[in-house]
Design a protein around this motif. Structure first.
Motif, PDB file in Angstrom:
ATOM      1  N   ILE A  35       0.837  -1.200   0.000  1.00  0.00           N
ATOM      2  CA  ILE A  35       0.000   0.000   0.000  1.00  0.00           C
ATOM      3  C   ILE A  35       0.877   1.258   0.000  1.00  0.00           C
ATOM      4  O   ILE A  35       0.648   2.194  -0.779  1.00  0.00           O
ATOM      5  CB  ILE A  35      -0.947   0.007   1.221  1.00  0.00           C
ATOM      6  CG1 ILE A  35      -1.997  -1.099   1.097  1.00  0.00           C
ATOM      7  CG2 ILE A  35      -1.630   1.365   1.374  1.00  0.00           C
ATOM      8  CD1 ILE A  35      -2.808  -1.315   2.357  1.00  0.00           C
ATOM      9  N   MET A  36       1.888   1.287   0.875  1.00  0.00           N
ATOM     10  CA  MET A  36       2.749   2.463   0.964  1.00  0.00           C
ATOM     11  C   MET A  36       3.564   2.660  -0.317  1.00  0.00           C
ATOM     12  O   MET A  36       3.702   3.779  -0.821  1.00  0.00           O
ATOM     13  CB  MET A  36       3.682   2.334   2.173  1.00  0.00           C
ATOM     14  CG  MET A  36       2.995   2.459   3.512  1.00  0.00           C
ATOM     15  SD  MET A  36       4.164   2.425   4.894  1.00  0.00           S
ATOM     16  CE  MET A  36       3.083   2.736   6.280  1.00  0.00           C
ATOM     17  N   ILE A  37       4.084   1.547  -0.852  1.00  0.00           N
ATOM     18  CA  ILE A  37       4.908   1.642  -2.056  1.00  0.00           C
ATOM     19  C   ILE A  37       4.056   1.985  -3.273  1.00  0.00           C
ATOM     20  O   ILE A  37       4.530   2.608  -4.227  1.00  0.00           O
ATOM     21  CB  ILE A  37       5.676   0.323  -2.272  1.00  0.00           C
ATOM     22  CG1 ILE A  37       6.726   0.151  -1.162  1.00  0.00           C
ATOM     23  CG2 ILE A  37       6.369   0.284  -3.631  1.00  0.00           C
ATOM     24  CD1 ILE A  37       7.342  -1.232  -1.102  1.00  0.00           C
ATOM     25  N   ASP A 130      17.482  -1.410  -6.233  1.00  0.00           N
ATOM     26  CA  ASP A 130      17.754  -0.572  -5.053  1.00  0.00           C
ATOM     27  C   ASP A 130      17.194  -1.202  -3.787  1.00  0.00           C
ATOM     28  O   ASP A 130      17.832  -1.210  -2.732  1.00  0.00           O
ATOM     29  CB  ASP A 130      17.125   0.819  -5.246  1.00  0.00           C
ATOM     30  CG  ASP A 130      17.813   1.633  -6.337  1.00  0.00           C
ATOM     31  OD1 ASP A 130      18.924   1.241  -6.763  1.00  0.00           O
ATOM     32  OD2 ASP A 130      17.237   2.648  -6.767  1.00  0.00           O
ATOM     33  N   TYR A 131      15.976  -1.734  -3.901  1.00  0.00           N
ATOM     34  CA  TYR A 131      15.325  -2.367  -2.749  1.00  0.00           C
ATOM     35  C   TYR A 131      16.062  -3.639  -2.335  1.00  0.00           C
ATOM     36  O   TYR A 131      16.347  -3.862  -1.158  1.00  0.00           O
ATOM     37  CB  TYR A 131      13.874  -2.690  -3.109  1.00  0.00           C
ATOM     38  CG  TYR A 131      13.119  -3.447  -2.043  1.00  0.00           C
ATOM     39  CD1 TYR A 131      12.467  -2.771  -1.018  1.00  0.00           C
ATOM     40  CD2 TYR A 131      13.055  -4.836  -2.058  1.00  0.00           C
ATOM     41  CE1 TYR A 131      11.774  -3.455  -0.039  1.00  0.00           C
ATOM     42  CE2 TYR A 131      12.369  -5.535  -1.081  1.00  0.00           C
ATOM     43  CZ  TYR A 131      11.737  -4.844  -0.075  1.00  0.00           C
ATOM     44  OH  TYR A 131      11.061  -5.519   0.907  1.00  0.00           O
ATOM     45  N   LEU A 132      16.392  -4.489  -3.319  1.00  0.00           N
ATOM     46  CA  LEU A 132      16.991  -5.795  -3.027  1.00  0.00           C
ATOM     47  C   LEU A 132      18.346  -5.667  -2.351  1.00  0.00           C
ATOM     48  O   LEU A 132      18.663  -6.444  -1.442  1.00  0.00           O
ATOM     49  CB  LEU A 132      17.123  -6.593  -4.327  1.00  0.00           C
ATOM     50  CG  LEU A 132      17.737  -7.997  -4.220  1.00  0.00           C
ATOM     51  CD1 LEU A 132      16.940  -8.860  -3.257  1.00  0.00           C
ATOM     52  CD2 LEU A 132      17.805  -8.646  -5.600  1.00  0.00           C
ATOM     53  N   ARG A 133      19.159  -4.692  -2.776  1.00  0.00           N
ATOM     54  CA  ARG A 133      20.517  -4.554  -2.229  1.00  0.00           C
ATOM     55  C   ARG A 133      20.492  -4.355  -0.719  1.00  0.00           C
ATOM     56  O   ARG A 133      21.362  -4.873  -0.006  1.00  0.00           O
ATOM     57  CB  ARG A 133      21.235  -3.395  -2.916  1.00  0.00           C
ATOM     58  CG  ARG A 133      22.592  -3.056  -2.315  1.00  0.00           C
ATOM     59  CD  ARG A 133      23.397  -2.167  -3.232  1.00  0.00           C
ATOM     60  NE  ARG A 133      24.007  -2.946  -4.302  1.00  0.00           N
ATOM     61  CZ  ARG A 133      24.573  -2.416  -5.383  1.00  0.00           C
ATOM     62  NH1 ARG A 133      24.565  -1.110  -5.552  1.00  0.00           N
ATOM     63  NH2 ARG A 133      25.130  -3.186  -6.294  1.00  0.00           N
ATOM     64  N   VAL A 134      19.512  -3.637  -0.210  1.00  0.00           N
ATOM     65  CA  VAL A 134      19.414  -3.398   1.231  1.00  0.00           C
ATOM     66  C   VAL A 134      18.634  -4.521   1.924  1.00  0.00           C
ATOM     67  O   VAL A 134      19.036  -5.018   2.980  1.00  0.00           O
ATOM     68  CB  VAL A 134      18.738  -2.037   1.507  1.00  0.00           C
ATOM     69  CG1 VAL A 134      18.572  -1.814   3.009  1.00  0.00           C
ATOM     70  CG2 VAL A 134      19.555  -0.913   0.882  1.00  0.00           C
ATOM     71  N   GLY A 190      12.118   6.285  -0.285  1.00  0.00           N
ATOM     72  CA  GLY A 190      11.294   5.519  -1.220  1.00  0.00           C
ATOM     73  C   GLY A 190      11.381   4.029  -0.964  1.00  0.00           C
ATOM     74  O   GLY A 190      11.276   3.571   0.179  1.00  0.00           O
ATOM     75  N   VAL A 191      11.613   3.256  -2.037  1.00  0.00           N
ATOM     76  CA  VAL A 191      11.659   1.792  -1.889  1.00  0.00           C
ATOM     77  C   VAL A 191      12.812   1.354  -0.998  1.00  0.00           C
ATOM     78  O   VAL A 191      12.723   0.338  -0.293  1.00  0.00           O
ATOM     79  CB  VAL A 191      11.750   1.097  -3.266  1.00  0.00           C
ATOM     80  CG1 VAL A 191      10.492   1.316  -4.073  1.00  0.00           C
ATOM     81  CG2 VAL A 191      12.974   1.542  -4.044  1.00  0.00           C
ATOM     82  N   VAL A 192      13.910   2.099  -0.997  1.00  0.00           N
ATOM     83  CA  VAL A 192      15.042   1.763  -0.119  1.00  0.00           C
ATOM     84  C   VAL A 192      14.624   1.899   1.344  1.00  0.00           C
ATOM     85  O   VAL A 192      15.047   1.115   2.204  1.00  0.00           O
ATOM     86  CB  VAL A 192      16.259   2.656  -0.434  1.00  0.00           C
ATOM     87  CG1 VAL A 192      17.389   2.399   0.559  1.00  0.00           C
ATOM     88  CG2 VAL A 192      16.751   2.403  -1.854  1.00  0.00           C
ATOM     89  N   GLY A 193      13.775   2.891   1.637  1.00  0.00           N
ATOM     90  CA  GLY A 193      13.283   3.056   3.001  1.00  0.00           C
ATOM     91  C   GLY A 193      12.499   1.848   3.478  1.00  0.00           C
ATOM     92  O   GLY A 193      12.589   1.456   4.649  1.00  0.00           O
TER      93      GLY A 193
END
Length: 451
Positions: A35-37, A130-134, A190-193
């Motif tokens: 929902i947030m993304i 970006d999301y996967l790396r973190v 964003g997605v990294v957050g």
């Protein structure tokens, strides 16, 4: 008979309710993430959804390790052999840690290359990478959480993992809000957050689980140094013979789901986004099934461990009936109310909203067979130690029916995503028919432990 029935349902619900509540929180948290993304756009939803296929594959391998371990857990706990329970827990932790490190390194070092396997859309690849790396940094903590949760549930402490999940849920929700949107002076990542919030939440969850285990006097409590001490070759062999079919089963089933998502991605970015939303909703629908499946596996494992064969067969048939009722009721609600459930996702484009409605109607019908298969494979066959048959059944239906049909539908026949989902769901129908025959034959009962 009435007293026996009350005892059965009381025992089932004592396990199922905490497990279901935990699954509810986990599924709702995943839905909250989506929902947030979703406010960041279709490419962000699709990117994070595809990135989570790596996490999905990883968790299914861990699920295989831990549910395979649960076969031995439940049978040893049925005869109250605490020492063997502790050793099974050690092996489960060691094996899942090795797997988690491998997946963490892949996610950190090659995030964009992995996303490129699923899609050619540069915006989706960027967001997902970006999301996967973190997020990959959380995998080791996830493995430990799964291992301790499984051990606690199977040895009669299902409330502890629920408490840990509540702490994780609150942590993840708060830090999602802070880091995705840049609140309270934090940067808007964003997605990294969302990935950062996931990492923090997993650390909190593991801290609660290990804190409780090391402070109570239950069967899996050990000094920290003992977790890595030498385990006999004979026990490793027995553990591996029991668990490897489940690990292979879950790994190749998860790979099948990855191939399904690759097929959906071939249809387009909107189809991929709609699938992620529909799956998030269906995961909420599946929570009670997970709880009943855990009850089934543990209760039947205890029966088989005590060599109570006739009672185990009787209870297995009762679980089949329960699964059918659940499947029809929950699947029916899902099919009839998609326009209401999708209102949670306020920022969806009209095209994704419409496709999501149609997918939920289709998936609600498939849900009946999905529920039945979950109880048969994860509950009955594994609880009875019939892990090799379960592996063969799952792999045959996924790789000889579901995956070929889905890929043909998307890549060759160029069907819309709705028909691709129907083709993928053909595996569930075949699996249910064969699985029921196995349950009623009674050949699924294998006693793996000695008193």
């Amino acid at each position: 008979m009435e007293k026996e029935n009350k005892h059965f349902y009381r025992q089932m619900l004592a396990i199922a309710i905490p497990v279901s509540l935990q699954s509810l929180l986990t599924s709702f948290l995943n839905t909250l993430d989506t929902i947030m993304i979703s406010s960041l756009g279709d490419a962000s939803i699709a990117g994070v959804g595809l990135a989570n296929q790596v996490f999905f594959l990883f968790t299914l391998i861990c699920f295989g390790i831990h549910t395979g371990s649960a076969v031995l857990f439940s049978q040893y706990w049925g005869i109250k052999n605490t020492h063997k329970v502790q050793e099974v827990n050690q092996m489960s932790l060691i094996l899942s840690t090795v797997v988690s490190v491998v997946f963490m390194l892949l996610g950190v070092l090659f995030p964009y290359e992995i996303l490129h396997i699923f899609t050619k859309d540069p915006l989706v690849i960027q967001s997902g990478g970006d999301y996967l790396r973190v997020a990959a940094l959380s995998y080791v903590f996830t493995a430990w959480s799964f291992a301790m949760t499984n051990a606690l549930r199977t040895t009669g402490s299902p409330k502890v993992p629920l408490i840990a999940t509540i702490c994780s849920f609150v942590t993840n929700a708060v830090f999602n809000y802070v880091f995705i949107f840049g609140k309270f002076g934090a940067p808007a990542l964003g997605v990294v957050g969302a990935a950062v919030a996931t990492l923090i939440a997993r650390v909190v969850e593991v801290s609660v689980l290990f804190g409780v285990v090391f402070s109570y006097s239950g069967p899996i409590r050990l000094p920290i140094g003992r977790y890595w001490h030498h385990i006999s070759k004979g026990l490793w062999m027995n553990y591996w013979i029991t668990t490897y079919p489940v690990i292979i089963n879950e790994t190749f089933w998860a790979l099948g789901q990855v191939f399904y998502n690759a097929a959906y991605a071939m249809v387009g970015t909107q189809a991929t986004a709609a699938i992620q939303v529909a799956v998030a909703v269906q995961n909420l629908s599946f929570i009670l099934v997970r709880g009943i499946g855990s009850s089934c596996s543990i209760m039947l494992g205890n029966r088989v461990g005590r060599n109570e064969v006739e009672q185990a067969q009787k209870e297995a048939k009762r679980f089949v009936t329960i699964s059918l009722v659940l499947g029809v009721v929950i699947g029916g609600i899902q099919s009839l109310t998609p326009h209401w459930t999708l209102l949670m996702f306020a920022h969806l484009s009209p095209e994704v909203f419409l496709i999501g409605q149609q997918l939920l109607q289709i998936m609600g019908v498939i849900f009946v067979f999905k529920t039945l298969n979950s109880i048969i494979l994860v509950g009955i066959l594994r609880g009875g130690g019939d892990t090799q048959y379960g592996m063969k059944l799952e792999m045959a239906c996924v790789w000889l029916i579901g995956v070929p049909l889905a890929l043909l539908a998307a890549a060759v026949w160029h069907f819309p995503v709705q028909l691709v989902v129907i083709c993928a769901g053909a595996e569930e129908l075949c699996k249910a028919f064969i699985g029921l025959r196995r349950v009623f034959s009674g050949k699924w009962i294998h006693r793996l432990v000695e008193a």
